[in-house]
Design a protein around this motif. Structure first.
Motif, mmCIF file in Angstrom:
data_model
loop_
_atom_site.group_PDB
_atom_site.id
_atom_site.type_symbol
_atom_site.label_atom_id
_atom_site.label_comp_id
_atom_site.label_asym_id
_atom_site.label_seq_id
_atom_site.Cartn_x
_atom_site.Cartn_y
_atom_site.Cartn_z
ATOM 1 N N GLY A 186 27.820 3.202 90.167
ATOM 2 C CA GLY A 186 28.862 4.189 90.417
ATOM 3 C C GLY A 186 28.298 5.522 90.858
ATOM 4 O O GLY A 186 27.077 5.729 90.878
ATOM 5 N N PRO A 187 29.175 6.464 91.192
ATOM 6 C CA PRO A 187 28.749 7.787 91.624
ATOM 7 C C PRO A 187 28.390 8.672 90.444
ATOM 8 O O PRO A 187 28.792 8.417 89.306
ATOM 9 N N ASN A 245 21.708 3.865 80.931
ATOM 10 C CA ASN A 245 22.185 4.418 82.193
ATOM 11 C C ASN A 245 21.055 5.127 82.920
ATOM 12 O O ASN A 245 20.230 5.803 82.293
ATOM 13 N N LEU A 246 21.029 4.975 84.235
ATOM 14 C CA LEU A 246 20.031 5.645 85.074
ATOM 15 C C LEU A 246 20.736 6.327 86.232
ATOM 16 O O LEU A 246 21.573 5.707 86.909
ATOM 17 N N THR A 247 20.436 7.595 86.457
ATOM 18 C CA THR A 247 21.084 8.379 87.508
ATOM 19 C C THR A 247 20.035 9.100 88.340
ATOM 20 O O THR A 247 19.093 9.688 87.794
ATOM 21 N N GLY A 280 25.126 12.333 93.143
ATOM 22 C CA GLY A 280 24.142 11.262 93.170
ATOM 23 C C GLY A 280 24.771 9.914 92.895
ATOM 24 O O GLY A 280 25.968 9.698 93.103
ATOM 25 N N ALA A 281 23.947 8.991 92.425
ATOM 26 C CA ALA A 281 24.390 7.623 92.127
ATOM 27 C C ALA A 281 23.817 7.206 90.787
ATOM 28 O O ALA A 281 22.743 7.664 90.374
ATOM 29 N N SER A 282 24.548 6.336 90.098
ATOM 30 C CA SER A 282 24.091 5.880 88.788
ATOM 31 C C SER A 282 24.361 4.393 88.620
ATOM 32 O O SER A 282 25.166 3.800 89.347
ATOM 33 N N ARG A 327 34.366 3.099 88.600
ATOM 34 C CA ARG A 327 32.959 2.756 88.492
ATOM 35 C C ARG A 327 32.175 3.865 87.799
ATOM 36 O O ARG A 327 30.978 3.999 87.977
ATOM 37 N N ALA A 328 32.876 4.653 87.007
ATOM 38 C CA ALA A 328 32.227 5.772 86.332
ATOM 39 C C ALA A 328 31.775 5.368 84.945
ATOM 40 O O ALA A 328 32.531 4.817 84.175
#
Length: 297
Positions: free
Chosen positions: A93-94, A290-292, A73-75, A37-38
């Motif tokens: 994902g992480p 992408n958002l993290t 964190g999470a993304s 999930r990366a």
């Protein structure tokens, strides 16, 4: 005597790098579990420099690098299913980014690696990452008969160089080789720099890049051999080595507090040459976002 001193220095540096890698090796199982999930290891038009944007500039403007830098964190990403697909998917994902001094790192984006050469305005080294490949089951109506492209570890050589404090343009290049699966190579050339309006609270970067690929890689991802042609109904197609894509990326990080940050990335990529003309390719231009949200320890 000089030879003995030289050997002593080389041995000392090698031992230092080895110790740095051993410190991060316990993280390998965690990264392998999170890779499915990366965002960095899935097919996406994200520019390679976006996974390490600002690292060289931080070394130049903040020479005293902490012993440990840890961000967890999470993304979530919105991206195409594979290179050339018209169908997009949302992937949560992480987010993991751990750095030991300016020597070693372990992150979802860059993999596990060592900066073999490093200074105030440059870094160059080697990393081990992972390629998820391509599964027919993800898009059976379009990939039927082509077969899976198996996941595989990837060895990456990289270099980044910042011109100066007065003109902080960062040049970036890398070469990647999949071990097993395609056994092919790809490489990127690009540059980026801070944008006007950046500050200590909000840092923004943008820049272009081009991607090259070898014939074996191109044929595996975009070619159609005689057996695949019979099974899939696509015409036979030979994909040649050369330019694979060109793209442009934007990255912004907002430091909400001393510990919390919000990072956003957007990129667009356009397939070129054999990749663009392949019968497998549905869409030449692709985007990803992408958002993290992360916590810095």
């Amino acid at each position: 005597t000089h030879n003995e001193e030289f050997r002593s220095v080389v041995q000392s540096r090698c031992n230092h790098y080895i110790r740095s890698v051993w410190l991060l090796l316990p993280l390998l199982p965690i990264l392998l579990l999170t890779i499915p999930r990366a965002r960095a290891q899935t097919p996406s038009p994200m520019q390679d420099w976006q996974y390490s944007s600002g690292i060289v500039l931080r070394q130049m403007f903040e020479p005293h690098v902490p012993t440990w830098q840890i961000m967890l964190g999470a993304s979530v990403s919105w991206q195409p299913l594979y290179d050339g697909a018209k169908t997009y998917t949302v992937m949560p994902g992480p987010a993991i980014d751990i750095r030991y001094k300016d020597l070693a790192f372990a992150s979802v984006g860059e993999g596990i690696g060592v900066n073999l050469l490093h200074g105030s305005n440059y870094r160059a080294g080697i990393a081990v990452a992972y390629d998820l490949g391509r599964r027919v089951a993800d898009y059976p109506s379009h990939l039927h008969g082509l077969g899976n492209i198996a996941p595989a570890p990837v060895i990456k050589l990289f270099v980044s160089y910042a011109l100066s404090k007065s003109f902080p343009l960062v040049l970036h290049a890398d070469v990647r080789r999949a071990i097993g699966s395609t056994n092919g190579w790809t490489g990127d050339l690009g540059f980026y720099m801070p944008l006007p309006g950046s500050s200590h609270k909000l840092v923004m970067f943008a820049g272009p890049s081009v991607t090259f690929a070898g014939g074996q890689y191109m044929q595996k991802w975009f070619g159609v051999d005689p057996v695949q042609a019979v099974r899939s109904g696509y015409p036979q197609y030979r994909a040649d080595a050369g330019l694979k894509a060109t793209g442009f990326g934007f990255s912004a990080t907002w430091f909400i507090t001393r510990h919390w940050l919000l990072n956003g990335n957007a990129a667009v990529s356009r397939l070129l040459g054999s990749a663009a003309d392949s019968p497998i390719t549905q869409q030449r231009t692709q985007e990803t976002v992408n958002l993290t949200i992360g916590y810095m320890f």
